[in-house]
Design a protein around this motif. Sequence first.
Motif, PDB file in Angstrom:
ATOM      1  N   PRO A 312       0.795  -1.236   0.000  1.00 31.59           N
ATOM      2  CA  PRO A 312       0.000   0.000   0.000  1.00 31.59           C
ATOM      3  C   PRO A 312       0.821   1.276   0.000  1.00 31.59           C
ATOM      4  O   PRO A 312       0.354   2.310  -0.488  1.00 31.59           O
ATOM      5  CB  PRO A 312      -0.836  -0.134   1.271  1.00 31.59           C
ATOM      6  CG  PRO A 312      -0.987  -1.598   1.467  1.00 31.59           C
ATOM      7  CD  PRO A 312       0.330  -2.177   1.043  1.00 31.59           C
ATOM      8  N   ASN A 313       2.035   1.215   0.549  1.00 29.90           N
ATOM      9  CA  ASN A 313       2.855   2.421   0.624  1.00 29.90           C
ATOM     10  C   ASN A 313       3.824   2.591  -0.541  1.00 29.90           C
ATOM     11  O   ASN A 313       4.793   3.356  -0.450  1.00 29.90           O
ATOM     12  CB  ASN A 313       3.612   2.453   1.959  1.00 29.90           C
ATOM     13  CG  ASN A 313       2.670   2.723   3.122  1.00 29.90           C
ATOM     14  OD1 ASN A 313       1.892   3.675   3.102  1.00 29.90           O
ATOM     15  ND2 ASN A 313       2.719   1.864   4.137  1.00 29.90           N
ATOM     16  N   GLU A 320      -1.767   4.923  -4.653  1.00 28.59           N
ATOM     17  CA  GLU A 320      -2.541   5.423  -3.527  1.00 28.59           C
ATOM     18  C   GLU A 320      -4.036   5.418  -3.849  1.00 28.59           C
ATOM     19  O   GLU A 320      -4.864   5.032  -3.017  1.00 28.59           O
ATOM     20  CB  GLU A 320      -2.079   6.826  -3.149  1.00 28.59           C
ATOM     21  CG  GLU A 320      -2.758   7.363  -1.900  1.00 28.59           C
ATOM     22  CD  GLU A 320      -2.121   8.649  -1.396  1.00 28.59           C
ATOM     23  OE1 GLU A 320      -2.867   9.507  -0.898  1.00 28.59           O
ATOM     24  OE2 GLU A 320      -0.884   8.781  -1.511  1.00 28.59           O
ATOM     25  N   TYR A 323      -5.355   1.821  -3.700  1.00 30.81           N
ATOM     26  CA  TYR A 323      -5.523   1.326  -2.332  1.00 30.81           C
ATOM     27  C   TYR A 323      -6.715   1.995  -1.643  1.00 30.81           C
ATOM     28  O   TYR A 323      -7.519   1.325  -0.980  1.00 30.81           O
ATOM     29  CB  TYR A 323      -4.248   1.560  -1.530  1.00 30.81           C
ATOM     30  CG  TYR A 323      -4.375   1.131  -0.095  1.00 30.81           C
ATOM     31  CD1 TYR A 323      -4.513  -0.214   0.241  1.00 30.81           C
ATOM     32  CD2 TYR A 323      -4.384   2.068   0.946  1.00 30.81           C
ATOM     33  CE1 TYR A 323      -4.645  -0.619   1.551  1.00 30.81           C
ATOM     34  CE2 TYR A 323      -4.521   1.666   2.255  1.00 30.81           C
ATOM     35  CZ  TYR A 323      -4.654   0.329   2.557  1.00 30.81           C
ATOM     36  OH  TYR A 323      -4.798  -0.069   3.863  1.00 30.81           O
ATOM     37  N   GLN A 324      -6.839   3.295  -1.779  1.00 32.96           N
ATOM     38  CA  GLN A 324      -7.942   3.996  -1.120  1.00 32.96           C
ATOM     39  C   GLN A 324      -9.291   3.521  -1.644  1.00 32.96           C
ATOM     40  O   GLN A 324     -10.274   3.428  -0.894  1.00 32.96           O
ATOM     41  CB  GLN A 324      -7.778   5.501  -1.289  1.00 32.96           C
ATOM     42  CG  GLN A 324      -6.639   6.078  -0.465  1.00 32.96           C
ATOM     43  CD  GLN A 324      -6.532   7.584  -0.574  1.00 32.96           C
ATOM     44  OE1 GLN A 324      -6.918   8.175  -1.577  1.00 32.96           O
ATOM     45  NE2 GLN A 324      -6.009   8.218   0.467  1.00 32.96           N
ATOM     46  N   ARG A 327     -10.155   0.299   0.080  1.00 29.47           N
ATOM     47  CA  ARG A 327     -10.556   0.537   1.467  1.00 29.47           C
ATOM     48  C   ARG A 327     -11.957   1.139   1.544  1.00 29.47           C
ATOM     49  O   ARG A 327     -12.699   0.878   2.495  1.00 29.47           O
ATOM     50  CB  ARG A 327      -9.543   1.464   2.161  1.00 29.47           C
ATOM     51  CG  ARG A 327      -8.150   0.888   2.276  1.00 29.47           C
ATOM     52  CD  ARG A 327      -8.088  -0.365   3.173  1.00 29.47           C
ATOM     53  NE  ARG A 327      -8.424  -0.017   4.537  1.00 29.47           N
ATOM     54  CZ  ARG A 327      -9.434  -0.549   5.209  1.00 29.47           C
ATOM     55  NH1 ARG A 327     -10.239  -1.424   4.643  1.00 29.47           N
ATOM     56  NH2 ARG A 327      -9.662  -0.187   6.443  1.00 29.47           N
ATOM     57  N   ASP A 336      -8.745  -5.444   5.385  1.00 28.88           N
ATOM     58  CA  ASP A 336      -7.695  -4.682   4.712  1.00 28.88           C
ATOM     59  C   ASP A 336      -6.553  -5.603   4.275  1.00 28.88           C
ATOM     60  O   ASP A 336      -5.549  -5.746   4.973  1.00 28.88           O
ATOM     61  CB  ASP A 336      -7.179  -3.594   5.665  1.00 28.88           C
ATOM     62  CG  ASP A 336      -6.003  -2.826   5.089  1.00 28.88           C
ATOM     63  OD1 ASP A 336      -5.856  -2.812   3.862  1.00 28.88           O
ATOM     64  OD2 ASP A 336      -5.234  -2.243   5.875  1.00 28.88           O
ATOM     65  N   GLN A 401       2.638   3.592  11.740  1.00 26.30           N
ATOM     66  CA  GLN A 401       1.899   4.412  10.796  1.00 26.30           C
ATOM     67  C   GLN A 401       2.198   5.891  11.044  1.00 26.30           C
ATOM     68  O   GLN A 401       2.235   6.346  12.188  1.00 26.30           O
ATOM     69  CB  GLN A 401       0.400   4.169  10.926  1.00 26.30           C
ATOM     70  CG  GLN A 401      -0.439   4.935   9.905  1.00 26.30           C
ATOM     71  CD  GLN A 401      -1.919   4.716  10.091  1.00 26.30           C
ATOM     72  OE1 GLN A 401      -2.361   4.267  11.152  1.00 26.30           O
ATOM     73  NE2 GLN A 401      -2.715   5.022   9.080  1.00 26.30           N
ATOM     74  N   LYS A 407       2.485   5.894   5.276  1.00 28.44           N
ATOM     75  CA  LYS A 407       1.204   6.599   5.410  1.00 28.44           C
ATOM     76  C   LYS A 407       0.075   5.652   5.808  1.00 28.44           C
ATOM     77  O   LYS A 407      -0.779   5.995   6.620  1.00 28.44           O
ATOM     78  CB  LYS A 407       0.862   7.285   4.090  1.00 28.44           C
ATOM     79  CG  LYS A 407      -0.477   8.022   4.099  1.00 28.44           C
ATOM     80  CD  LYS A 407      -0.716   8.743   2.781  1.00 28.44           C
ATOM     81  CE  LYS A 407      -2.040   9.500   2.787  1.00 28.44           C
ATOM     82  NZ  LYS A 407      -2.256  10.246   1.518  1.00 28.44           N
ATOM     83  N   PHE A 408       0.086   4.445   5.228  1.00 21.89           N
ATOM     84  CA  PHE A 408      -0.999   3.502   5.464  1.00 21.89           C
ATOM     85  C   PHE A 408      -0.537   2.367   6.372  1.00 21.89           C
ATOM     86  O   PHE A 408       0.576   1.850   6.228  1.00 21.89           O
ATOM     87  CB  PHE A 408      -1.501   2.918   4.142  1.00 21.89           C
ATOM     88  CG  PHE A 408      -2.026   3.962   3.191  1.00 21.89           C
ATOM     89  CD1 PHE A 408      -3.142   4.711   3.503  1.00 21.89           C
ATOM     90  CD2 PHE A 408      -1.379   4.197   1.980  1.00 21.89           C
ATOM     91  CE1 PHE A 408      -3.624   5.675   2.625  1.00 21.89           C
ATOM     92  CE2 PHE A 408      -1.854   5.154   1.092  1.00 21.89           C
ATOM     93  CZ  PHE A 408      -2.977   5.901   1.422  1.00 21.89           C
ATOM     94  N   GLY A 416       2.567  -0.120   9.403  1.00 19.16           N
ATOM     95  CA  GLY A 416       2.561  -0.313   7.961  1.00 19.16           C
ATOM     96  C   GLY A 416       3.940  -0.714   7.481  1.00 19.16           C
ATOM     97  O   GLY A 416       4.877  -0.855   8.275  1.00 19.16           O
TER      98      GLY A 416
END
Length: 439
Positions: A312-313, A320, A323-324, A327, A336, A401, A407-408, A416
Amino acid sequence: MNKFKPAALKTGAAALLALAALSASFAQAPTPGASAVVAPSAAPIKVALIESLSGPFANTGEAVFRNIFWAVDRVNARGGVALPAAAGGARPLVLQRYDSKGQNEEALSALRAAIDDGARIVMQGNSSATAAALLDAINKHNERDPGKRVLFLNYSAVDPILTNEKCSFWHFRFDAHADMRMAALMEVVREDKALKSVYLIGQDYSFGQAVLREARRQLGAQRPDVAVVGDELHPVGRVKDFAPYAVKIKASGAQAVVTGNWANDLTLLVKAAREVGFDGSFYTFYGNALGAPAAIGDAGVGKVVAVADWLPNVQSLQSEAFYQSFRERFPKPQDDYVHMRMQLMVETLAQSIGRAGSTDTVAVARQMEKASVQLAGRSGAMRAADHQFQQPLVVGVMEKQGAPGAKFDVEGSGYGFRVVRDIPATKAQQPHSCQMQRF
Protein backbone atom coordinates in the motif's frame (compact mmCIF):
# COMPACT_ATOMS: atom_id res chain seq x y z
CA MET A 1 19.56 4.53 13.12
CA ASN A 2 17.16 3.32 10.45
CA LYS A 3 19.16 2.42 7.35
CA PHE A 4 16.22 2.22 4.94
CA LYS A 5 15.40 5.48 3.09
CA PRO A 6 11.94 6.08 1.55
CA ALA A 7 11.33 7.66 -1.83
CA ALA A 8 9.46 10.96 -1.99
CA LEU A 9 5.80 11.29 -3.09
CA LYS A 10 4.86 14.39 -5.09
CA THR A 11 2.27 16.60 -3.46
CA GLY A 12 0.35 19.70 -4.36
CA ALA A 13 -3.04 20.73 -5.74
CA ALA A 14 -2.49 19.13 -9.16
CA ALA A 15 -1.41 15.88 -7.57
CA LEU A 16 -4.44 15.82 -5.28
CA LEU A 17 -6.78 16.40 -8.22
CA ALA A 18 -5.15 13.57 -10.10
CA LEU A 19 -5.52 11.34 -7.05
CA ALA A 20 -9.24 12.12 -6.80
CA ALA A 21 -9.77 11.29 -10.47
CA LEU A 22 -7.94 8.00 -10.11
CA SER A 23 -9.93 7.07 -7.01
CA ALA A 24 -13.17 7.72 -8.87
CA SER A 25 -12.07 5.45 -11.72
CA PHE A 26 -11.54 2.57 -9.30
CA ALA A 27 -14.73 3.19 -7.35
CA GLN A 28 -17.08 2.66 -10.29
CA ALA A 29 -17.75 -1.03 -9.55
CA PRO A 30 -21.39 -1.86 -8.69
CA THR A 31 -22.62 -3.30 -5.42
CA PRO A 32 -22.27 -7.09 -4.91
CA GLY A 33 -24.54 -9.02 -7.23
CA ALA A 34 -25.31 -6.06 -9.52
CA SER A 35 -24.62 -6.28 -13.24
CA ALA A 36 -26.68 -3.44 -14.69
CA VAL A 37 -23.84 -2.27 -16.94
CA VAL A 38 -23.76 -5.63 -18.74
CA ALA A 39 -26.61 -6.73 -21.00
CA PRO A 40 -28.77 -9.05 -18.84
CA SER A 41 -29.19 -11.46 -21.75
CA ALA A 42 -25.43 -12.11 -21.96
CA ALA A 43 -24.53 -15.56 -20.64
CA PRO A 44 -21.97 -15.13 -17.87
CA ILE A 45 -18.47 -16.61 -18.02
CA LYS A 46 -18.19 -18.74 -14.92
CA VAL A 47 -15.04 -18.50 -12.80
CA ALA A 48 -14.61 -20.98 -9.95
CA LEU A 49 -12.68 -19.98 -6.83
CA ILE A 50 -11.54 -23.10 -4.94
CA GLU A 51 -10.17 -22.02 -1.58
CA SER A 52 -10.23 -22.56 2.19
CA LEU A 53 -13.40 -20.74 3.23
CA SER A 54 -13.72 -22.57 6.54
CA GLY A 55 -11.23 -23.99 9.02
CA PRO A 56 -7.93 -22.52 10.27
CA PHE A 57 -7.13 -20.70 7.02
CA ALA A 58 -10.61 -19.33 6.32
CA ASN A 59 -9.38 -15.76 6.77
CA THR A 60 -6.95 -16.17 3.88
CA GLY A 61 -9.65 -17.60 1.65
CA GLU A 62 -12.03 -14.76 2.39
CA ALA A 63 -9.27 -12.22 1.71
CA VAL A 64 -8.76 -13.80 -1.70
CA PHE A 65 -12.49 -13.75 -2.40
CA ARG A 66 -12.75 -10.02 -1.66
CA ASN A 67 -9.87 -9.26 -4.01
CA ILE A 68 -11.11 -11.33 -6.92
CA PHE A 69 -14.71 -10.22 -6.41
CA TRP A 70 -13.56 -6.59 -6.60
CA ALA A 71 -11.56 -7.28 -9.76
CA VAL A 72 -14.48 -9.11 -11.40
CA ASP A 73 -16.82 -6.25 -10.51
CA ARG A 74 -14.44 -3.80 -12.18
CA VAL A 75 -14.50 -5.80 -15.43
CA ASN A 76 -18.30 -6.05 -15.33
CA ALA A 77 -18.67 -2.33 -14.56
CA ARG A 78 -17.04 -1.44 -17.85
CA GLY A 79 -19.32 -3.76 -19.81
CA GLY A 80 -17.89 -7.20 -19.20
CA VAL A 81 -15.55 -9.13 -21.46
CA ALA A 82 -15.67 -7.85 -25.04
CA LEU A 83 -16.55 -10.65 -27.46
CA PRO A 84 -17.81 -10.59 -31.07
CA ALA A 85 -21.51 -11.00 -31.71
CA ALA A 86 -20.93 -14.52 -33.03
CA ALA A 87 -19.58 -15.47 -29.61
CA GLY A 88 -22.51 -13.92 -27.76
CA GLY A 89 -21.29 -10.34 -27.51
CA ALA A 90 -20.05 -8.72 -24.31
CA ARG A 91 -20.36 -11.11 -21.39
CA PRO A 92 -20.01 -10.62 -17.64
CA LEU A 93 -17.75 -12.67 -15.40
CA VAL A 94 -19.40 -14.43 -12.48
CA LEU A 95 -17.35 -15.63 -9.52
CA GLN A 96 -18.48 -18.85 -7.84
CA ARG A 97 -17.15 -19.99 -4.45
CA TYR A 98 -16.13 -23.56 -3.63
CA ASP A 99 -14.82 -24.40 -0.14
CA SER A 100 -11.80 -26.70 -0.08
CA LYS A 101 -11.80 -26.66 3.75
CA GLY A 102 -8.01 -26.68 3.56
CA GLN A 103 -7.99 -30.30 2.36
CA ASN A 104 -6.74 -31.65 -0.96
CA GLU A 105 -9.55 -34.19 -1.30
CA GLU A 106 -12.14 -31.48 -0.68
CA ALA A 107 -10.44 -29.30 -3.30
CA LEU A 108 -10.61 -32.13 -5.84
CA SER A 109 -14.28 -32.65 -5.04
CA ALA A 110 -14.83 -28.91 -5.49
CA LEU A 111 -13.06 -29.06 -8.85
CA ARG A 112 -15.43 -31.76 -10.07
CA ALA A 113 -18.42 -29.74 -8.87
CA ALA A 114 -17.14 -26.57 -10.57
CA ILE A 115 -16.66 -28.36 -13.90
CA ASP A 116 -20.12 -29.90 -13.61
CA ASP A 117 -21.48 -26.39 -12.94
CA GLY A 118 -19.98 -25.16 -16.20
CA ALA A 119 -16.84 -23.38 -15.00
CA ARG A 120 -13.88 -23.53 -17.39
CA ILE A 121 -11.69 -21.13 -15.41
CA VAL A 122 -10.48 -22.32 -12.00
CA MET A 123 -8.62 -20.12 -9.52
CA GLN A 124 -6.72 -21.30 -6.43
CA GLY A 125 -3.54 -20.41 -4.62
CA ASN A 126 -3.39 -20.67 -0.84
CA SER A 127 -1.51 -23.99 -0.77
CA SER A 128 1.11 -25.33 -3.14
CA ALA A 129 0.19 -28.89 -2.16
CA THR A 130 -3.43 -28.26 -3.13
CA ALA A 131 -2.31 -26.53 -6.32
CA ALA A 132 -0.24 -29.57 -7.30
CA ALA A 133 -3.21 -31.87 -6.67
CA LEU A 134 -5.54 -29.66 -8.71
CA LEU A 135 -3.02 -29.33 -11.53
CA ASP A 136 -2.62 -33.09 -11.81
CA ALA A 137 -6.41 -33.53 -11.85
CA ILE A 138 -6.88 -30.78 -14.46
CA ASN A 139 -4.18 -32.26 -16.70
CA LYS A 140 -5.95 -35.64 -16.60
CA HIS A 141 -9.40 -34.13 -17.05
CA ASN A 142 -8.34 -32.04 -20.06
CA GLU A 143 -6.82 -35.10 -21.73
CA ARG A 144 -9.88 -37.23 -21.01
CA ASP A 145 -12.56 -34.67 -21.88
CA PRO A 146 -11.21 -32.11 -24.41
CA GLY A 147 -14.69 -30.65 -24.87
CA LYS A 148 -14.65 -29.35 -21.30
CA ARG A 149 -11.05 -28.28 -20.88
CA VAL A 150 -10.21 -26.11 -17.88
CA LEU A 151 -7.63 -23.38 -17.26
CA PHE A 152 -6.00 -23.09 -13.85
CA LEU A 153 -5.07 -19.56 -12.72
CA ASN A 154 -2.83 -19.64 -9.64
CA TYR A 155 -2.45 -16.47 -7.57
CA SER A 156 -0.46 -17.64 -4.52
CA ALA A 157 0.86 -21.22 -4.73
CA VAL A 158 4.56 -20.43 -5.11
CA ASP A 159 6.39 -23.75 -5.02
CA PRO A 160 8.84 -23.30 -7.93
CA ILE A 161 8.16 -26.83 -9.19
CA LEU A 162 4.74 -25.74 -10.50
CA THR A 163 6.32 -23.76 -13.34
CA ASN A 164 9.41 -25.96 -13.63
CA GLU A 165 9.18 -29.77 -13.52
CA LYS A 166 5.37 -29.74 -13.25
CA CYS A 167 4.73 -26.91 -15.71
CA SER A 168 1.57 -27.30 -17.76
CA PHE A 169 -0.06 -25.58 -20.71
CA TRP A 170 -3.23 -25.35 -18.61
CA HIS A 171 -1.60 -23.64 -15.59
CA PHE A 172 -0.66 -19.96 -15.24
CA ARG A 173 0.97 -18.56 -12.08
CA PHE A 174 0.49 -14.87 -11.23
CA ASP A 175 2.52 -14.73 -8.01
CA ALA A 176 6.29 -14.65 -7.88
CA HIS A 177 7.49 -18.12 -6.93
CA ALA A 178 9.49 -18.85 -3.80
CA ASP A 179 12.92 -18.53 -5.42
CA MET A 180 11.97 -15.12 -6.85
CA ARG A 181 10.69 -13.94 -3.47
CA MET A 182 13.79 -15.20 -1.68
CA ALA A 183 16.05 -13.41 -4.16
CA ALA A 184 14.15 -10.18 -3.45
CA LEU A 185 14.63 -10.62 0.31
CA MET A 186 18.32 -11.23 -0.27
CA GLU A 187 18.54 -7.72 -1.75
CA VAL A 188 18.11 -6.51 1.85
CA VAL A 189 19.95 -9.35 3.62
CA ARG A 190 23.01 -8.73 1.46
CA GLU A 191 23.32 -5.17 2.78
CA ASP A 192 22.68 -6.01 6.45
CA LYS A 193 26.35 -6.35 7.36
CA ALA A 194 25.59 -6.70 11.06
CA LEU A 195 23.68 -9.94 10.42
CA LYS A 196 25.77 -13.00 11.33
CA SER A 197 23.25 -15.74 12.24
CA VAL A 198 19.77 -16.79 11.11
CA TYR A 199 17.17 -19.37 12.09
CA LEU A 200 15.16 -21.00 9.28
CA ILE A 201 11.66 -22.21 10.09
CA GLY A 202 8.77 -23.15 7.85
CA GLN A 203 5.66 -25.21 7.22
CA ASP A 204 6.25 -28.89 6.48
CA TYR A 205 4.95 -29.23 2.95
CA SER A 206 6.26 -28.60 -0.54
CA PHE A 207 6.24 -24.79 -0.32
CA GLY A 208 7.77 -24.55 3.16
CA GLN A 209 10.45 -27.04 2.21
CA ALA A 210 11.23 -25.11 -0.97
CA VAL A 211 11.59 -21.84 0.97
CA LEU A 212 14.11 -23.23 3.45
CA ARG A 213 16.04 -25.05 0.74
CA GLU A 214 16.34 -21.86 -1.31
CA ALA A 215 17.18 -19.78 1.78
CA ARG A 216 20.14 -22.03 2.48
CA ARG A 217 21.27 -21.92 -1.15
CA GLN A 218 21.03 -18.15 -1.54
CA LEU A 219 22.60 -17.43 1.84
CA GLY A 220 25.49 -19.69 0.90
CA ALA A 221 25.92 -17.88 -2.41
CA GLN A 222 25.42 -14.30 -1.26
CA ARG A 223 26.18 -14.25 2.48
CA PRO A 224 28.47 -17.19 3.28
CA ASP A 225 29.49 -15.33 6.44
CA VAL A 226 25.99 -15.77 7.91
CA ALA A 227 25.61 -18.93 10.00
CA VAL A 228 22.38 -20.96 9.87
CA VAL A 229 21.88 -21.82 13.56
CA GLY A 230 18.54 -23.58 13.18
CA ASP A 231 16.58 -25.23 10.38
CA GLU A 232 13.24 -26.89 11.06
CA LEU A 233 9.77 -27.58 9.71
CA HIS A 234 6.47 -27.83 11.58
CA PRO A 235 3.00 -29.19 10.69
CA VAL A 236 0.83 -26.89 8.57
CA GLY A 237 -2.10 -25.27 10.36
CA ARG A 238 -2.02 -27.63 13.34
CA VAL A 239 0.38 -25.97 15.78
CA LYS A 240 -1.56 -23.94 18.35
CA ASP A 241 1.37 -23.14 20.63
CA PHE A 242 4.60 -21.96 19.01
CA ALA A 243 6.30 -21.27 22.36
CA PRO A 244 8.60 -24.32 22.10
CA TYR A 245 9.77 -23.17 18.67
CA ALA A 246 10.22 -19.60 19.92
CA VAL A 247 12.30 -20.79 22.88
CA LYS A 248 14.62 -22.67 20.53
CA ILE A 249 14.93 -19.64 18.25
CA LYS A 250 15.94 -17.41 21.15
CA ALA A 251 18.29 -20.01 22.63
CA SER A 252 20.06 -20.43 19.28
CA GLY A 253 21.34 -16.88 19.44
CA ALA A 254 19.90 -16.13 16.00
CA GLN A 255 19.82 -12.49 15.03
CA ALA A 256 17.04 -13.07 12.48
CA VAL A 257 14.39 -15.56 11.42
CA VAL A 258 13.74 -16.41 7.78
CA THR A 259 10.30 -17.90 7.14
CA GLY A 260 7.73 -18.44 4.42
CA ASN A 261 4.97 -19.03 7.00
CA TRP A 262 1.57 -17.54 6.24
CA ALA A 263 -1.78 -16.94 7.96
CA ASN A 264 -2.11 -18.26 11.53
CA ASP A 265 1.17 -20.16 11.30
CA LEU A 266 2.96 -16.83 10.91
CA THR A 267 0.87 -14.85 13.38
CA LEU A 268 1.24 -17.44 16.17
CA LEU A 269 4.97 -17.78 15.49
CA VAL A 270 5.70 -14.08 15.80
CA LYS A 271 3.44 -13.74 18.85
CA ALA A 272 5.35 -16.53 20.58
CA ALA A 273 8.71 -15.06 19.62
CA ARG A 274 7.73 -11.69 21.08
CA GLU A 275 6.45 -13.32 24.28
CA VAL A 276 9.72 -15.18 24.94
CA GLY A 277 11.74 -12.01 24.36
CA PHE A 278 13.24 -12.66 20.95
CA ASP A 279 14.31 -9.25 19.64
CA GLY A 280 15.79 -10.21 16.28
CA SER A 281 14.57 -9.49 12.78
CA PHE A 282 12.08 -11.46 10.69
CA TYR A 283 12.67 -11.86 6.97
CA THR A 284 9.29 -13.01 5.71
CA PHE A 285 7.23 -13.73 2.63
CA TYR A 286 3.98 -12.68 4.30
CA GLY A 287 4.80 -10.60 7.36
CA ASN A 288 2.85 -7.62 6.07
CA ALA A 289 -0.72 -8.83 6.64
CA LEU A 290 -3.33 -11.12 8.20
CA GLY A 291 -2.63 -10.29 11.80
CA ALA A 292 1.16 -10.38 11.80
CA PRO A 293 1.93 -6.65 12.27
CA ALA A 294 -0.51 -6.36 15.19
CA ALA A 295 0.95 -9.52 16.73
CA ILE A 296 4.51 -8.25 16.49
CA GLY A 297 3.80 -4.71 17.74
CA ASP A 298 6.55 -2.21 18.46
CA ALA A 299 9.14 -4.98 18.56
CA GLY A 300 8.84 -5.28 14.78
CA VAL A 301 9.47 -1.66 13.89
CA GLY A 302 12.51 -1.55 11.64
CA LYS A 303 12.98 -5.32 12.08
CA VAL A 304 10.23 -7.13 10.16
CA VAL A 305 10.86 -7.29 6.43
CA ALA A 306 8.32 -8.55 3.88
CA VAL A 307 8.41 -9.15 0.14
CA ALA A 308 5.37 -8.71 -2.11
CA ASP A 309 4.30 -7.86 -5.63
CA TRP A 310 2.97 -4.55 -4.26
CA LEU A 311 2.47 -2.78 -0.92
CA PRO A 312 0.00 0.00 0.00
CA ASN A 313 2.85 2.42 0.62
CA VAL A 314 4.29 2.21 -2.90
CA GLN A 315 5.04 5.86 -3.52
CA SER A 316 2.80 6.88 -6.43
CA LEU A 317 -0.52 8.66 -6.88
CA GLN A 318 -1.93 5.77 -8.92
CA SER A 319 -1.05 3.25 -6.26
CA GLU A 320 -2.54 5.42 -3.53
CA ALA A 321 -5.80 5.82 -5.45
CA PHE A 322 -5.98 2.07 -6.03
CA TYR A 323 -5.52 1.33 -2.33
CA GLN A 324 -7.94 4.00 -1.12
CA SER A 325 -10.61 2.69 -3.49
CA PHE A 326 -10.27 -0.81 -2.07
CA ARG A 327 -10.56 0.54 1.47
CA GLU A 328 -13.71 2.44 0.52
CA ARG A 329 -15.21 -0.73 -0.87
CA PHE A 330 -14.17 -2.85 2.14
CA PRO A 331 -13.93 -0.39 5.04
CA LYS A 332 -13.61 -2.85 7.94
CA PRO A 333 -10.03 -2.96 9.25
CA GLN A 334 -10.03 -6.77 9.27
CA ASP A 335 -10.78 -6.75 5.53
CA ASP A 336 -7.69 -4.68 4.71
CA TYR A 337 -5.66 -7.08 2.57
CA VAL A 338 -5.46 -6.16 -1.11
CA HIS A 339 -3.35 -8.01 -3.68
CA MET A 340 -2.29 -6.24 -6.85
CA ARG A 341 -1.40 -9.54 -8.54
CA MET A 342 -4.99 -10.78 -8.21
CA GLN A 343 -6.24 -7.64 -9.92
CA LEU A 344 -3.71 -8.12 -12.72
CA MET A 345 -4.74 -11.79 -12.99
CA VAL A 346 -8.38 -10.92 -13.64
CA GLU A 347 -7.35 -8.18 -16.07
CA THR A 348 -5.22 -10.78 -17.88
CA LEU A 349 -8.16 -13.16 -18.07
CA ALA A 350 -10.49 -10.52 -19.49
CA GLN A 351 -7.86 -9.38 -21.99
CA SER A 352 -7.11 -12.94 -23.12
CA ILE A 353 -10.75 -13.93 -23.63
CA GLY A 354 -11.34 -10.72 -25.58
CA ARG A 355 -8.33 -11.24 -27.83
CA ALA A 356 -9.21 -14.91 -28.35
CA GLY A 357 -12.65 -13.81 -29.51
CA SER A 358 -14.16 -16.81 -27.74
CA THR A 359 -14.15 -18.74 -24.48
CA ASP A 360 -12.46 -21.76 -26.06
CA THR A 361 -9.92 -22.92 -23.49
CA VAL A 362 -7.03 -23.47 -25.90
CA ALA A 363 -7.61 -20.14 -27.66
CA VAL A 364 -7.72 -18.28 -24.35
CA ALA A 365 -4.57 -20.03 -23.11
CA ARG A 366 -2.67 -19.05 -26.27
CA GLN A 367 -3.62 -15.42 -25.75
CA MET A 368 -2.77 -15.57 -22.06
CA GLU A 369 0.73 -16.76 -22.96
CA LYS A 370 1.43 -13.36 -24.52
CA ALA A 371 -0.66 -11.18 -22.22
CA SER A 372 0.69 -7.88 -20.92
CA VAL A 373 -1.40 -5.83 -18.49
CA GLN A 374 -1.11 -2.79 -16.25
CA LEU A 375 -3.17 -1.25 -13.50
CA ALA A 376 -2.58 1.65 -11.12
CA GLY A 377 0.99 2.10 -12.27
CA ARG A 378 1.92 -1.58 -11.81
CA SER A 379 2.33 -3.99 -14.69
CA GLY A 380 3.15 -7.53 -15.61
CA ALA A 381 3.51 -9.90 -18.56
CA MET A 382 3.17 -13.65 -18.91
CA ARG A 383 6.29 -15.62 -19.89
CA ALA A 384 5.10 -18.13 -22.47
CA ALA A 385 7.93 -20.58 -21.86
CA ASP A 386 6.77 -21.60 -18.37
CA HIS A 387 3.57 -19.59 -17.75
CA GLN A 388 5.21 -17.66 -14.90
CA PHE A 389 3.94 -14.07 -14.66
CA GLN A 390 6.79 -11.56 -14.68
CA GLN A 391 6.23 -8.46 -12.54
CA PRO A 392 8.10 -6.03 -10.29
CA LEU A 393 8.55 -7.00 -6.64
CA VAL A 394 8.82 -4.75 -3.60
CA VAL A 395 10.42 -5.25 -0.21
CA GLY A 396 9.13 -3.33 2.78
CA VAL A 397 10.15 -2.84 6.39
CA MET A 398 7.65 -2.46 9.21
CA GLU A 399 7.14 1.01 10.67
CA LYS A 400 4.64 2.82 12.84
CA GLN A 401 1.90 4.41 10.80
CA GLY A 402 2.74 8.03 10.08
CA ALA A 403 6.48 7.50 9.92
CA PRO A 404 8.10 8.70 6.67
CA GLY A 405 7.02 6.34 3.88
CA ALA A 406 4.38 4.61 6.04
CA LYS A 407 1.20 6.60 5.41
CA PHE A 408 -1.00 3.50 5.46
CA ASP A 409 -1.12 0.83 8.14
CA VAL A 410 -2.27 -2.80 7.89
CA GLU A 411 -5.65 -3.97 9.22
CA GLY A 412 -5.94 -0.97 11.54
CA SER A 413 -2.91 -2.22 13.49
CA GLY A 414 -1.11 1.13 13.54
CA TYR A 415 1.82 -0.45 11.66
CA GLY A 416 2.56 -0.31 7.96
CA PHE A 417 5.35 -1.29 5.60
CA ARG A 418 7.64 1.28 4.08
CA VAL A 419 9.00 0.27 0.69
CA VAL A 420 12.78 -0.03 0.70
CA ARG A 421 13.27 -1.89 -2.60
CA ASP A 422 11.25 -1.75 -5.81
CA ILE A 423 12.75 -4.45 -8.01
CA PRO A 424 11.94 -4.33 -11.74
CA ALA A 425 10.52 -7.40 -13.43
CA THR A 426 13.68 -7.85 -15.50
CA LYS A 427 15.70 -8.25 -12.30
CA ALA A 428 13.09 -10.27 -10.40
CA GLN A 429 12.87 -13.00 -13.04
CA GLN A 430 14.55 -16.37 -12.52
CA PRO A 431 15.57 -19.11 -14.98
CA HIS A 432 13.25 -22.08 -15.47
CA SER A 433 13.49 -25.77 -16.40
CA CYS A 434 10.02 -26.13 -17.94
CA GLN A 435 9.58 -28.43 -20.93
CA MET A 436 5.95 -27.86 -21.76
CA GLN A 437 3.69 -29.90 -24.02
CA ARG A 438 1.88 -27.29 -26.09
CA PHE A 439 -1.57 -27.36 -27.68
